[in-house]
Scaffold this active site. Structure first.
Site, PDB file in Angstrom:
ATOM      1  N   CYS A 171      -9.963   0.069   8.566  1.00 49.09           N
ATOM      2  CA  CYS A 171      -9.438   1.366   8.976  1.00 49.09           C
ATOM      3  C   CYS A 171     -10.177   2.515   8.314  1.00 49.09           C
ATOM      4  CB  CYS A 171      -7.947   1.454   8.695  1.00 49.09           C
ATOM      5  SG  CYS A 171      -7.487   1.133   7.000  1.00 49.09           S
ATOM      6  N   GLU A 215       0.864  -1.196   0.000  1.00 47.27           N
ATOM      7  CA  GLU A 215       0.000   0.000   0.000  1.00 47.27           C
ATOM      8  C   GLU A 215       0.894   1.236   0.000  1.00 47.27           C
ATOM      9  OE1 GLU A 215      -2.230  -0.802   3.585  1.00 47.27           O
ATOM     10  OE2 GLU A 215      -3.298  -2.465   2.670  1.00 47.27           O
TER      11      GLU A 215
END
Lengths: 662, 662
Positions: free
Chosen positions: A426, A330
């Site tokens: 998240c 990521e």
């Protein structure tokens, strides 16, 4: 515990009553917060999306509240979920705090107070708070920091507690936070016997800076500085912890092969010149650095922030304000490497970019920070949620073909419809706390000047030099570029009002009490510095012409393509409006774009149309992949652009931000 | 054991003496075979490249011969390496067999005979042969076929044995193969008590067809048909085996999440309409289907082959003859999804495509098969090895930027220089056996017609209708398009000689004994059907003009780009010749390309030059990613294309096959 300042950070109270944003605030209050509460309590009937094809990831349920009950001794059982599952609760709590500030809700406050009570029970005697380690492996506390997220979770709690205390004055919430911070301070530092290290995921650093600002307790600022300056100095720290760790279980499987740059631990922060590694981690680090630089007048740290800012904004950021060019880690990759269809562009990363930008604005009034804040907010961040407030993107692509998401495992992270929830959840609660704290970002106050960063209808009370000023904005932004300010100081007072001229606004007009002010912006702001008498009206008129952007030629993915923007909004083409094979569309140079507000689409949005050309795929192509003798043929085709943040709210289909030009 | 036919499959003997290919044959004989022998015996001082960031993959050494010694009881120890490590030895042995056919070498034959002796000792009493399962988990034999590669390895041994017997008449080699095939036949089939299943990796099917052709033993053909027709009928087979498996170890870690289409086991072969899953598996399956369809006159199976052929060649193949659009599963994705920089294009997959094409040519004389065979051979296959014969590509990209291979984990599989060896070393020995068996592919004989598939200088003896014909080709192909045939039958005889006109050759000329033959090609061949008297000379002159290709408009990756071909060779731009940022180069429509043979480059290759334009990156771009007001500026730049197969033999740098056009 000394509470230094119980008001919001910048001494202003803001009431948002905006046609664009109030809807979002309502969605968060009425949909997201109750919905997320149900999810955290495993009561929502939802499909949880695994974000990876990894059988080791637990994601059948959230179990987050249940984990706290077990840690508190109220229930028997095991921890379930990610090692950082606690942070989902904290982000929810933080969103509740901000939301209560907008709209007080007794029963919601009651719920949140109960959560605080539960956390108090789950907190260990010495202040330690983490359900995974308390329940499962107490002996491993702080022993696997590369993966454990212990300080990351602590940071999220501290942020939530600061926000919750500010709104509700719940002392217990703040006490837990201070006790937790004290526990961390007792365990980490330069002194003998303490751990000379830091968390694999930055977050505690920015949280401690907030706790310092609220309490005035300089130990918290010092601890934050310790974590920041220690980072990357001893590059063997994580490896040593891994070797010494006697635990049998993986805390997070598959993280051991990540390079140190993934954690921004490859070199000391002052030596980091480019944005590297996991994008969320990097911007959380930068947000902390910018705040700590501001709070401790640390010029070297500020210089390091500037370098990293430039690396992001000048070399590694998508036009939507998205960051993170690859799913693997990521993470950032290289300068100008901005693929549109394999990127990550995590919602959380753009939220972190907003934190970074906002904290840079505390240091220096430069419109580039507010420009980027606005870019991330109006595009990637709100693209992260569906218009119903119940479906979320983790990944925000600039180009999508549903076939590829299904058939190419390398693009399986690019979803074409927003899932309901994620195993690694998240983003949704991060969105909730971002949207509910929007009021913080509208103005920055620095050296007797009120800087306007965002345009939306709101009524604010600002204190500058001891004078209370009522500031009102009225606007139909982002559809309309006219903003009316009413400035009403308690008594006549000298201060500056800085009007941001966004970089996309090539021209602008300003009228103060009907008289035009002709001044050039300085660093993105026109500062009107005068003695204000009261009852003054300032009209700002921005350039809402449609902007046609080209990318830096080094960005290979965007060669011969353009992107369309109007106001702060980046636009895109969707299959539902324009048919499939969007890549066959070319925008002629000379055709005019037309804008119209479409009342019936998505509750009212501005759409852009143009007569484009679409390549005709001749019959001869049916059975061959390559040819030497087939000319390109085009037919006229009217195409419709919609704002990027609205995509994937109708049918699943192709989408493209960058479109071929003729 | 009845040996039906000890001569090569198509009753012709071929001696290659070609300026282009003889060099490769010499490299295989002098470099690759001895070098690979050293690797298999862990004597080479090399760096083994892990092809994935996976710590579970053993790749410090090959250990392949050592495994056989342990299985044979000559040494103590454990199996090391992949579960399919044995196949490296078998492919080496097959290459040795072909190489001995070209150049007899007593000491090499001695080595190979010793390997056969070792295999005889390693083979179990009932014919089973597999070092992993014999050494480590004999109780798990045939119990985890999705991952075990047991029949895959067996197939490679059988192929090697057939080739080795044909060249050396080593009966022991063939006996081991038949015993192994008999063991498999005793274990698999429709009958009660037998396993009604198949291997996760196709290979045994095509090997059994070869063993049948050599021995005339129809049981082997029947067993191959069983495996082919059983595939995908019971879609629970792998899952059931997994559930029943009591073994504790992973045979291959991380394969359980693969969909059934990865193994082409998602539906029966007659129902498979598109090329799906792992590319090497798919083409090995197809090669077997095409051979078995031919050998058993199975029209339905042939129809299935045609469908899969079209799916590959018309929708899913790179212009270089590469296949496999994604690294994840080394697999096909969707029609027209052909990204140039994230693809896989494994060397082995293009070798398998050649097998498929060749076996289709046995069924029907259609130039499209030979065209594709030639495309794969001259481009992806020989790109798989460095010109020194000691470095190999597994992955053959069409576009590379070294920065991305380093900084983007999603492109880390795309190497910019050829590593010396791989942990999963399927490609180098596959290349060796492909190159040494090139003679097989030059002609196909069908219905009294000799079909010419490849052009290279060679002398062949072909038997058609009982007449032996000496056929000679003389050419400087691929640099030159003139090929001189000398046709010399033993006695005057009527037969056809089919001259392939490659699809890239827009024009051509044919002269028989000095007289022009004006005939249109039929299905890619001009058939000269006559009574040949002897001493006839046929001149073929192909169109060696530079071809400029466009891709099907649905191929998004190649919009507004062209690829350059001359003869069978696809060309590319390399950074070493043209500077970096190759994507800034645009080829004007009207500029002429010029070709010249460069004696001093790579031992002599044809290069192509053109005056292109290169985008100027104005200073204004230094600090911004996006702009609305910067025009595109270009400067003239002479660029040099080299043949694709030669890339990455000088410096590490960018490379591009598809280049932007004006």
């Amino acid at each position: 515990m000394t509470v230094k300042n119980s008001a919001p950070l910048h001494l202003h109270e803001v009431k948002i009553n905006d046609p664009f944003w109030s809807r979002y605030l309502e969605i968060v209050r009425k949909e997201m917060i109750p919905y997320q509460w149900d999810v955290l309590n495993d009561r929502a009937n939802i499909t949880i999306e695994k974000e990876r094809n990894d059988e080791t990831i637990p994601s059948e349920k959230s179990h987050a509240i249940e984990n706290f009950k077990i840690a508190a001794g109220l229930k028997e059982g095991n921890h379930y979920g990610w090692v950082f599952q606690d942070s989902d609760v904290y982000k929810w709590l933080e969103a509740v705090a901000y939301s209560l500030h907008h709209t007080y809700d007794e029963s919601l406050k009651y719920l949140a107070d109960e959560v605080i009570d539960l956390l108090e029970l789950a907190q260990e005697k010495d202040g330690y708070l983490n359900t995974y380690f308390s329940i499962e492996e107490p002996e491993r506390r702080f022993k696997k920091l590369a993966e454990s997220h212990e300080l990351y979770c602590a940071g999220h709690y501290i942020e939530a507690a600061v926000a919750y205390y500010e709104t509700t004055k719940n002392e217990k919430a703040l006490k837990i936070a201070c006790k937790l911070a004290d526990c961390i301070e007792a365990s980490f530092g330069d002194e003998p016997g303490k751990i000379k290290g830091y968390d694999g995921h930055e977050e505690i650093e920015l949280a401690l800076a907030k706790l310092y600002q609220l309490t005035g307790e300089s130990r918290y600022l010092e601890l934050s500085r310790f974590f920041l300056y220690e980072r990357g100095t001893d590059t063997t720290f994580f490896e040593r912890q891994r070797k010494e760790d006697t635990g049998k279980r993986h805390v997070i499987e598959g993280m051991t092969h990540r390079p140190l740059s993934y954690y921004q631990a490859h070199k000391p922060i002052l030596e980091q010149e480019s944005a590297e590694g996991h994008a969320v981690r990097l911007v959380y680090l930068c947000a902390a650095m910018a705040d700590v630089a501001y709070l401790s007048h640390d010029q070297e740290m500020l210089d390091a922030c500037r370098k990293l800012w430039k690396s992001i904004v000048q070399k590694r950021m998508y036009i939507t304000g998205g960051i993170g060019s690859t799913v693997d880690g990521e993470a950032f990759t290289s300068d100008y490497d901005l693929p549109n269809d394999t990127m990550y562009c995590e919602t959380c990363a753009s939220i972190g970019l907003i934190f970074f930008a906002y904290n840079m604005l505390k240091n220096e009034a430069d419109g580039t920070y507010a420009d980027t804040l606005e870019r991330a907010l109006y595009n990637t961040v709100i693209s992260g949620m569906a218009l119903d407030g119940k479906h979320f993107f983790y990944v925000n692509p600039l180009e999508v073909n549903p076939k590829n998401s299904v058939n190419d495992p390398g693009k399986s992270h690019v979803k074409v419809t927003r899932p309901e929830w994620f195993g690694c959840a998240c983003c949704p609660p991060n969105l909730a706390r971002m949207l509910t704290s929007l009021n913080k970002y509208i103005y920055s106050i620095k050296d007797d000047v009120i800087y306007t960063n965002l345009y939306l209808t709101n009524q604010s009370s600002v204190v500058v030099n001891g004078t209370k000023i009522e500031l009102q904005q009225e606007t139909n932004y982002p559809w309309d570029g006219d903003i009316k300010f009413l400035i009403q100081p308690d008594a006549p007072a000298a201060f500056g009002l800085a009007v941001r001229i966004p970089s996309w606004s090539k021209t602008y007009k300003l009228y103060l009490n009907g008289e035009e002010i002709k001044e050039q912006p300085h660093n993105g702001y026109v500062i009107i510095d005068r003695e204000w008498q009261g009852n003054e009206e300032l009209l700002v008129s921005l350039d809402m012409n449609i902007q046609v952007w080209s990318a830096n030629p080094y960005v290979k993915a965007n060669v011969n393509k353009i992107a369309i923007q109007r106001g702060p909004l980046i636009y895109c083409l969707e299959e539902v409006d324009n048919g499939d094979n969007l890549h066959l569309i070319r925008i002629p140079k000379t055709e005019p774009f037309s804008y119209r507000f479409e009342e019936n689409l998505f509750g009212g949005v501005g759409v852009i149309e143009v007569t484009a050309k679409k390549r005709v795929v001749q019959e001869e192509w049916e059975n061959q992949l390559y040819a030497t003798d087939l000319d390109e043929e085009y037919e006229e085709k009217k195409v419709t652009f919609i704002p990027y943040y609205c995509w994937a709210n109708r049918a699943s289909g192709e989408m493209q931000v960058w479109v071929a030009k003729e």
